[in-house]
Scaffold this motif. Structure first.
Motif, short mmCIF file in Angstrom:
data_model
loop_
_atom_site.label_atom_id
_atom_site.label_comp_id
_atom_site.label_asym_id
_atom_site.label_seq_id
_atom_site.Cartn_x
_atom_site.Cartn_y
_atom_site.Cartn_z
N TYR A 36 0.84 -1.18 0.00
CA TYR A 36 0.00 0.00 0.00
C TYR A 36 0.88 1.24 0.00
N GLN A 38 0.83 5.52 1.01
CA GLN A 38 0.13 6.57 1.71
C GLN A 38 0.78 7.92 1.40
N LEU A 44 -4.45 5.02 3.02
CA LEU A 44 -3.62 4.10 2.24
C LEU A 44 -4.35 3.65 1.00
N GLU A 88 4.77 7.29 1.78
CA GLU A 88 5.15 6.20 2.67
C GLU A 88 4.53 4.90 2.14
N PHE A 90 3.75 0.79 2.62
CA PHE A 90 3.51 -0.23 3.63
C PHE A 90 3.34 -1.60 2.97
N VAL A 102 -5.24 -8.65 8.50
CA VAL A 102 -4.04 -8.33 7.76
C VAL A 102 -3.10 -7.57 8.67
N PHE A 104 0.22 -5.11 9.05
CA PHE A 104 1.00 -4.15 8.28
C PHE A 104 2.40 -3.99 8.87
N GLY A 105 3.36 -3.70 7.99
CA GLY A 105 4.68 -3.33 8.43
C GLY A 105 4.69 -1.90 8.93
N THR A 106 5.84 -1.46 9.41
CA THR A 106 5.95 -0.13 9.99
C THR A 106 6.16 0.96 8.94
N TYR B 35 -7.48 1.29 12.68
CA TYR B 35 -6.05 1.28 12.93
C TYR B 35 -5.64 2.59 13.60
N GLY B 40 6.71 6.02 13.65
CA GLY B 40 7.59 5.00 14.17
C GLY B 40 6.91 3.70 14.56
N GLN B 41 5.59 3.74 14.75
CA GLN B 41 4.85 2.53 15.15
C GLN B 41 4.08 1.91 13.99
N GLY B 42 3.99 2.64 12.90
CA GLY B 42 3.23 2.10 11.77
C GLY B 42 1.76 2.04 12.09
N LEU B 43 1.09 1.08 11.47
CA LEU B 43 -0.34 0.90 11.69
C LEU B 43 -0.55 -0.18 12.74
N LEU B 90 -7.24 5.50 11.43
CA LEU B 90 -7.68 5.13 10.09
C LEU B 90 -8.73 4.04 10.14
N GLY B 98 -11.16 -11.58 6.21
CA GLY B 98 -10.14 -12.60 5.97
C GLY B 98 -8.86 -11.98 5.45
N GLY B 99 -7.84 -12.81 5.34
CA GLY B 99 -6.51 -12.33 5.01
C GLY B 99 -6.29 -11.91 3.58
N PHE B 105 -9.12 2.46 2.45
CA PHE B 105 -8.94 3.32 3.61
C PHE B 105 -9.59 4.69 3.45
N GLY B 106 -10.06 5.21 4.57
CA GLY B 106 -10.47 6.59 4.63
C GLY B 106 -9.26 7.48 4.84
#
Lengths: 114, 114
Positions: A36, A38, A44, A88, A90, A102, A104-106, B35, B40-43, B90, B98-99, B105-106
């Protein structure tokens, strides 16, 4: 549970140069994989996804990603970066079966210099 | 087709107060996920609702709660706000759960706690 690592927090590339953003995942089977993007002040947007089949997947905006099972990686690439690609990025991994969320990475923040 | 709508876009609250954020998913989507995004923390995944039932929950304290209505609209509530709750929240909607589902996203709600 699945996890995903994006080892690069920031990357700076020159406009017109090639780009590769790294993503490594941890999961016991073949996961569902996503990238994704952003843009500042935005939510995203999905660039591309991999579920099965051809390990090289094409996405929007000229991006592609390659799934490498042996390396547990799903790196994002673009042959020539444009200034508008500054954003950014992800990587995300989804588990198979059931009501799996799901993860997400940082994120990796991409800066493009003229 | 209208996208995911989050209201309000910006909020400033005082420590100890509570806040309610709203999310209207894409028409026909039955899954809504929330989310928290901080530098630094991501989502960080909060929770997912599908057909008015909470399907998944992240590792957040009980001060964070949510619900989904029969029209799939969702609300998230944070009680007894702390400075550390300042973040971009978010909301993402999906046609299913599911995965392997793509999330839409908004633009997020920027919450500042002072």
């Amino acid at each position: 549970a699945q996890s995903v690592t994006q080892p690069d927090i920031h990357i700076t590339v020159s406009e017109g140069a090639s780009l590769e953003l790294r993503c490594n995942y941890s999961y016991g089977a073949t996961p569902y994989l996503f990238w994704y993007v952003q843009s500042p002040g935005q939510g995203l947007q999905l660039l591309l996804k991999y579920f099965s089949g051809d390990t090289l997947v094409q996405g929007i905006k000229g991006f592609e990603a390659e799934f490498k099972r042996s390396q547990s990686s799903f790196n994002l690439r673009k042959p020539s970066v444009h200034w508008s690609d500054a954003a950014e990025y992800f990587c995300a991994v989804g588990a198979t079966g059931g009501y799996q969320k799901v993860t997400f990475g940082t994120g990796t923040k991409l800066q493009v210099i003229p | 087709k209208a996208g995911v709508t989050q209201t309000p876009r910006y909020l400033i609250k005082t420590r100890g107060q509570q806040v309610t954020l709203s999310c209207s998913p894409i028409s026909g989507h039955r899954s809504v996920s929330w989310y928290q995004q901080t530098p630094g923390q991501g989502l960080q995944f909060l929770f997912e609702y599908f057909s008015e039932t909470q399907r998944n929950k992240g590792n957040f304290p009980g001060r964070f709660s949510g619900r989904q209505f029969s029209n799939s609209r969702s609300e998230m509530n944070v009680s007894t706000l702390e400075l550390g709750d300042s973040a971009l929240y978010l909301c993402a909607s999906s046609p299913g759960t599911g995965g392997r589902v793509e999330a839409f996203f908004g633009q997020g709600t920027r919450l500042t706690v002072v």
